[in-house]
Motif scaffolding. Structure first.
Motif, PDB file in Angstrom:
ATOM      1  N   CYS A 195      -2.154  -2.819  -2.670  1.00 32.54           N
ATOM      2  CA  CYS A 195      -3.352  -2.692  -1.848  1.00 32.54           C
ATOM      3  C   CYS A 195      -4.300  -3.857  -2.161  1.00 32.54           C
ATOM      4  CB  CYS A 195      -4.040  -1.365  -2.127  1.00 32.54           C
ATOM      5  SG  CYS A 195      -5.623  -1.176  -1.260  1.00 32.54           S
ATOM      6  N   PRO A 196      -4.823  -4.544  -1.134  1.00 32.49           N
ATOM      7  CA  PRO A 196      -5.752  -5.649  -1.379  1.00 32.49           C
ATOM      8  C   PRO A 196      -7.154  -5.191  -1.778  1.00 32.49           C
ATOM      9  CG  PRO A 196      -5.444  -5.357   0.975  1.00 32.49           C
ATOM     10  CD  PRO A 196      -4.499  -4.407   0.283  1.00 32.49           C
ATOM     11  N   TYR A 197      -7.403  -3.897  -1.773  1.00 34.83           N
ATOM     12  CA  TYR A 197      -8.712  -3.362  -2.155  1.00 34.83           C
ATOM     13  C   TYR A 197      -8.713  -2.795  -3.571  1.00 34.83           C
ATOM     14  CZ  TYR A 197      -9.442  -3.522   2.897  1.00 34.83           C
ATOM     15  OH  TYR A 197      -9.536  -3.931   4.202  1.00 34.83           O
ATOM     16  N   PHE A 248       2.156   0.812  -4.070  1.00 32.47           N
ATOM     17  CA  PHE A 248       2.814   1.980  -3.506  1.00 32.47           C
ATOM     18  C   PHE A 248       3.954   1.535  -2.602  1.00 32.47           C
ATOM     19  CE2 PHE A 248      -0.743   1.010  -0.738  1.00 32.47           C
ATOM     20  CZ  PHE A 248      -0.213   1.075   0.536  1.00 32.47           C
ATOM     21  N   GLU A 249       4.816   2.474  -2.268  1.00 27.86           N
ATOM     22  CA  GLU A 249       5.997   2.174  -1.484  1.00 27.86           C
ATOM     23  C   GLU A 249       5.693   2.320   0.005  1.00 27.86           C
ATOM     24  OE1 GLU A 249      10.185   2.784  -3.310  1.00 27.86           O
ATOM     25  OE2 GLU A 249       9.679   4.543  -2.110  1.00 27.86           O
ATOM     26  N   TYR A 294       0.735  -4.117  11.895  1.00 27.10           N
ATOM     27  CA  TYR A 294       0.128  -2.813  12.086  1.00 27.10           C
ATOM     28  C   TYR A 294      -0.831  -2.508  10.941  1.00 27.10           C
ATOM     29  CZ  TYR A 294       3.992  -1.306   9.034  1.00 27.10           C
ATOM     30  OH  TYR A 294       4.883  -1.182   8.004  1.00 27.10           O
ATOM     31  N   ILE A 295      -1.600  -1.443  11.114  1.00 27.29           N
ATOM     32  CA  ILE A 295      -2.566  -0.999  10.107  1.00 27.29           C
ATOM     33  C   ILE A 295      -2.018   0.255   9.445  1.00 27.29           C
ATOM     34  CG2 ILE A 295      -4.913  -0.154   9.701  1.00 27.29           C
ATOM     35  CD1 ILE A 295      -4.863  -3.048  10.663  1.00 27.29           C
ATOM     36  N   GLU A 296      -2.060   0.263   8.128  1.00 24.70           N
ATOM     37  CA  GLU A 296      -1.634   1.427   7.339  1.00 24.70           C
ATOM     38  C   GLU A 296      -2.723   1.675   6.302  1.00 24.70           C
ATOM     39  OE1 GLU A 296       1.366   4.240   6.103  1.00 24.70           O
ATOM     40  OE2 GLU A 296       1.868   2.604   7.453  1.00 24.70           O
ATOM     41  N   CYS A 346      -6.759   4.583  -2.030  1.00 24.66           N
ATOM     42  CA  CYS A 346      -8.186   4.461  -1.716  1.00 24.66           C
ATOM     43  C   CYS A 346      -8.511   4.706  -0.239  1.00 24.66           C
ATOM     44  CB  CYS A 346      -8.723   3.103  -2.146  1.00 24.66           C
ATOM     45  SG  CYS A 346      -8.146   1.703  -1.148  1.00 24.66           S
ATOM     46  N   CYS A 347      -7.490   4.860   0.597  1.00 23.42           N
ATOM     47  CA  CYS A 347      -7.623   5.188   2.024  1.00 23.42           C
ATOM     48  C   CYS A 347      -8.243   4.087   2.877  1.00 23.42           C
ATOM     49  CB  CYS A 347      -8.410   6.484   2.219  1.00 23.42           C
ATOM     50  SG  CYS A 347      -7.614   7.904   1.455  1.00 23.42           S
TER      51      CYS A 347
END
Length: 64
Positions: free
Chosen positions: A9-11, A16-17, A29-31, A36-37
């Motif tokens: 995650c860049p935040y 995660f997989e 796409y956006i996931e 952290c959502c």
């Protein structure tokens, strides 16, 4: 058949997989991060040999 790849995650920097459908050679796409959502802009490129290049970008990042 679906493939899985680990991304970071860049935040929050948690790893995660991610499940990827390799039938499409270029995907964007956006996931949401599972930790952290926050929304991650994913750019997936698959070459002729099945190799994957995955970019996990924040909202402020540019696509390379």
């Amino acid at each position: 058949m679906l493939d899985t790849e680990k991304i970071q995650c860049p935040y929050c920097w948690e790893t995660f997989e991610l499940v990827i459908d390799p039938s499409e050679p270029h995907q964007e796409y956006i996931e949401d991060c599972f930790v952290c959502c926050r929304p991650i802009h994913l750019v997936v490129d698959i070459d002729n040999t099945g190799g994957m290049n995955i970019q996990a970008l924040s909202e402020d990042d540019d696509i390379y």
